[in-house]
Structures are given as structure tokens and as C-alpha cells.
Design a protein around this motif. Sequence first.
Motif, PDB file in Angstrom:
ATOM      1  N   ALA A  44       0.880  -1.152   0.075  1.00  0.00           N
ATOM      2  CA  ALA A  44      -0.006  -0.102  -0.174  1.00  0.00           C
ATOM      3  C   ALA A  44       0.953   1.220  -0.267  1.00  0.00           C
ATOM      4  N   LYS A  45       1.927   1.290   0.671  1.00  0.00           N
ATOM      5  CA  LYS A  45       2.711   2.461   0.733  1.00  0.00           C
ATOM      6  C   LYS A  45       3.480   2.609  -0.490  1.00  0.00           C
ATOM      7  N   ALA A  46       4.099   1.338  -1.231  1.00  0.00           N
ATOM      8  CA  ALA A  46       4.620   1.494  -2.442  1.00  0.00           C
ATOM      9  C   ALA A  46       3.562   2.033  -3.559  1.00  0.00           C
ATOM     10  N   VAL A  47       2.278   1.813  -3.648  1.00  0.00           N
ATOM     11  CA  VAL A  47       1.442   2.167  -4.490  1.00  0.00           C
ATOM     12  C   VAL A  47       1.080   3.949  -4.104  1.00  0.00           C
ATOM     13  N   PHE A  48       0.783   4.171  -2.642  1.00  0.00           N
ATOM     14  CA  PHE A  48       0.590   5.471  -2.503  1.00  0.00           C
ATOM     15  C   PHE A  48       1.862   6.394  -2.966  1.00  0.00           C
ATOM     16  N   TRP A  49       3.055   6.173  -2.704  1.00  0.00           N
ATOM     17  CA  TRP A  49       4.187   6.937  -2.939  1.00  0.00           C
ATOM     18  C   TRP A  49       4.462   6.943  -4.267  1.00  0.00           C
ATOM     19  N   ASN A  50       4.088   5.975  -5.017  1.00  0.00           N
ATOM     20  CA  ASN A  50       4.089   6.181  -6.439  1.00  0.00           C
ATOM     21  C   ASN A  50       3.040   7.203  -7.009  1.00  0.00           C
ATOM     22  N   THR A  51       1.981   7.088  -6.605  1.00  0.00           N
ATOM     23  CA  THR A  51       0.933   7.777  -7.070  1.00  0.00           C
ATOM     24  C   THR A  51       1.179   9.369  -6.697  1.00  0.00           C
ATOM     25  N   ILE A  52       1.717   9.571  -5.495  1.00  0.00           N
ATOM     26  CA  ILE A  52       2.175  10.947  -5.203  1.00  0.00           C
ATOM     27  C   ILE A  52       3.276  11.621  -5.789  1.00  0.00           C
ATOM     28  N   GLY A  53       4.162  10.510  -6.351  1.00  0.00           N
ATOM     29  CA  GLY A  53       5.391  10.844  -6.809  1.00  0.00           C
ATOM     30  C   GLY A  53       6.353  11.163  -5.824  1.00  0.00           C
ATOM     31  N   ALA A  54       6.546  10.349  -4.682  1.00  0.00           N
ATOM     32  CA  ALA A  54       7.224  10.505  -3.613  1.00  0.00           C
ATOM     33  C   ALA A  54       8.694  10.340  -3.972  1.00  0.00           C
ATOM     34  N   GLY A  55       9.100   9.769  -4.944  1.00  0.00           N
ATOM     35  CA  GLY A  55      10.438   9.380  -5.332  1.00  0.00           C
ATOM     36  C   GLY A  55      10.736   7.956  -5.392  1.00  0.00           C
ATOM     37  N   MET A  56      11.602   7.609  -6.225  1.00  0.00           N
ATOM     38  CA  MET A  56      11.791   6.352  -6.750  1.00  0.00           C
ATOM     39  C   MET A  56      12.570   5.365  -5.492  1.00  0.00           C
ATOM     40  N   PRO A  57      13.434   5.986  -4.644  1.00  0.00           N
ATOM     41  CA  PRO A  57      14.039   5.156  -3.289  1.00  0.00           C
ATOM     42  C   PRO A  57      13.002   4.847  -2.510  1.00  0.00           C
ATOM     43  N   LEU A  58      11.983   5.533  -2.187  1.00  0.00           N
ATOM     44  CA  LEU A  58      10.746   5.144  -1.227  1.00  0.00           C
ATOM     45  C   LEU A  58       9.965   3.944  -1.954  1.00  0.00           C
TER      46      LEU A  58
END
Length: 149
Positions: free
Chosen positions: A108-122
Motif C-alpha cells: 500500500a505504501k509503494a502504491v501510495f508513494w508512486n501515486t503522489i510521486g514521492a520518489g523512486m527510493p521510497l
Amino acid sequence: PARGGAPLRIARGFLSLPKISDWNSAGYLAVAIFVGCLKLTRATAVYRSVVNGAGPFMFAGNFISLSNYVLISLVAFALQKESSGGTPQMKGANFAQLNFVLAVVFGAKAVFWNTIGAGMPLVAGAATATAFTAGNGINSLKKIMLNLY
């Protein structure tokens, strides 16, 4: 009996380095370190919200996020300790269930961070943790079904 009682044993436990006996225990330690870094960012956000006088909702959101990461890191350390050898402490499917819980959380965190553009390392860290914990959960279920535990 050990000298110093329970407080000294607890302090030794916190100060001792985790035992790494195989790749699984190293993987769980890497997951715990990843979550530790996330905890530091949330702790910094909590501190900033207090110092800058942010509203109660900003403080509460940061604090709840920090407490979630604390819980996730405790689960990761428990899995690391369980996989590092010795006598198994978790009975039945608990090990598999905790792995699947972490896999869902990190997925869920990976999908969320990818959706908001949090950065590739996260995103990459969360996706790697998802694959690792889901794979270990599946392996654990296989062992249970084959009565290897």
C-alpha cells in the motif's frame, strides 16, 4: 541467574546487535532499517510541528504516522529475531501472518508513494520489502502445509 535483573537484561537487549544467520534475517534487518529511516523522518516532522506551532491536526497526523512506523518496525524486528535461528517462538501460522501484514502495508505504501510521486527510493524500498515479506510468508505457508514446522 543474571545480575541486575530485568532492567539490565532489557538494556542489554537494546544495545546488542541483531544476530544475522542467513539471508532471511539480513532481509528482515534491512526492512527494519528502512522503517527506522522512515521513523526518523516522521519524528523530525513531529518535532517541526511542535516547534513551528503547527495546528493540532498537523501534529496528530505526523504523530499517528510515527506511531504506525514504530509498530511496523517492532514487527520487522520480531520477524528478524525469529528467522535468525535458535528455537522458534512463533507457533502455527503467526510467522506467515506477520509477513503478509507487512507485505500488505508496504504494498500500500509503494502504491501510495508512486501515486503522489514521492520518489523512486521510497517506492523501490517499499516494493522490495513487499516482495521479500510476501515471499517469506508464502514459504512459511508451504512449510506449514508440508508439516515441516
